[in-house]
Design an enzyme around this catalytic site. Structure first.
Site, PDB file in Angstrom:
ATOM      1  N   PHE A  18       0.822  -0.974  -0.048  1.00  0.00           N
ATOM      2  CA  PHE A  18      -0.004  -0.056   0.009  1.00  0.00           C
ATOM      3  C   PHE A  18       0.733   1.279  -0.007  1.00  0.00           C
ATOM      4  CE2 PHE A  18      -1.665  -3.400   2.566  1.00  0.00           C
ATOM      5  CZ  PHE A  18      -2.873  -3.946   1.886  1.00  0.00           C
ATOM      6  N   GLY A  44       7.377  -1.742   9.655  1.00  0.00           N
ATOM      7  CA  GLY A  44       6.093  -2.110   9.069  1.00  0.00           C
ATOM      8  C   GLY A  44       6.461  -2.473   7.391  1.00  0.00           C
ATOM      9  N   ASP A 139       5.636   2.808   9.325  1.00  0.00           N
ATOM     10  CA  ASP A 139       4.371   2.422   8.521  1.00  0.00           C
ATOM     11  C   ASP A 139       4.015   1.175   9.340  1.00  0.00           C
ATOM     12  OD1 ASP A 139       2.413   2.434   6.919  1.00  0.00           O
ATOM     13  OD2 ASP A 139       3.759   1.445   5.228  1.00  0.00           O
ATOM     14  N   HIS A 142      -1.735   0.527  12.754  1.00  0.00           N
ATOM     15  CA  HIS A 142      -2.398   1.875  12.751  1.00  0.00           C
ATOM     16  C   HIS A 142      -3.291   2.110  14.017  1.00  0.00           C
ATOM     17  CE1 HIS A 142      -0.232   2.640   9.166  1.00  0.00           C
ATOM     18  NE2 HIS A 142      -1.077   2.932   8.262  1.00  0.00           N
TER      19      HIS A 142
HETATM   20 MG    MG Z   1       1.145   2.400   5.235  1.00  0.00          MG
END
Ligand code: MG
Length: 208
Positions: A18, A44, A139, A142
């Protein structure tokens, strides 16, 4: 900016992940410009899409990338969740496993001499960390807890002149989750960083 994804050793469009092209290119430029200050570290990695951009830049500069991921997927990747990918599910363990795909991509991209995978939770990996970093790219998870833990664990390790990058910045809560934006605001208010222009959803800061 002369760099584009076409300069990369693999077709990044074929890598699961992503990350928009302009965000990847901004990561490449930031990694290239800060490689002289210390290694790059990302939290991440998933299947390695962003790692290819960071790794290609660091390889050019004879630097390295620490790529931290427990490889069990974030909240949204779990079975039954919105971004679940059954190709990345380990049936035997009944858990996500993105590490096998990550390794395949690093080998394909000729980055095994540049990227050091750390298969662990970010907070655990940070426990005894003391190496100053040229760049940190956050990253990871979340959830607010995960994003805060990543910010607290890593933002302080960015060298003076180095870059802190945070993915998935959505000032408008109808466009996306607010945890990355929350740590972006913490970084901006910390007095440690100068805000750089955001690229798509990639927040960027220079450590001052
Ligand atoms: Mg991301």
């Amino acid at each position: 900016m002369s760099f584009t994804k076409k300069n990369l050793p693999v077709d990044v469009d074929a890598i699961k992940g992503f990350l928009a092209d302009d965000e990847g290119e901004a990561l490449f430029e930031a990694a290239l410009n800060t490689a002289g200050l210390g290694p790059c570290l990302e939290v991440g990695s998933y299947c390695g899409k962003s790692t290819v951009y960071l790794g290609a830049a660091c390889q050019q500069k004879n630097s390295i990338v620490y790529a931290i991921d427990h490889h069990r997927g974030s909240e949204e990747h779990q079975l039954g969740e919105e971004y679940h990918d059954s190709d990345l599910f380990d049936e035997q363990a009944q858990l996500m496993d993105t590490f096998k795909e990550f390794r395949r991509i690093m080998r394909k991209a000729n980055l095994e001499d540049t990227v050091i995978p750390i298969v662990a939770a970010s907070k655990l990996a940070s426990t005894h960390w003391s190496t100053p970093l040229g760049m940190v790219f956050i990253d990871g998870g979340h959830s607010l807890d995960a994003a805060m833990a990543d910010y607290r664990a890593w933002a302080g390790h960015v060298s003076i002149g180095g870059i802190l990058a945070i993915h998935d910045i959505f000032p408008d809560p109808t466009k996306g989750g607010q945890a990355p934006y929350t740590i972006w605001r913490l970084a901006r208010a910390s007095g440690l960083f100068e805000e750089l222009p955001t690229v798509n959803t990639l927040g960027l800061f220079k450590r001052i």
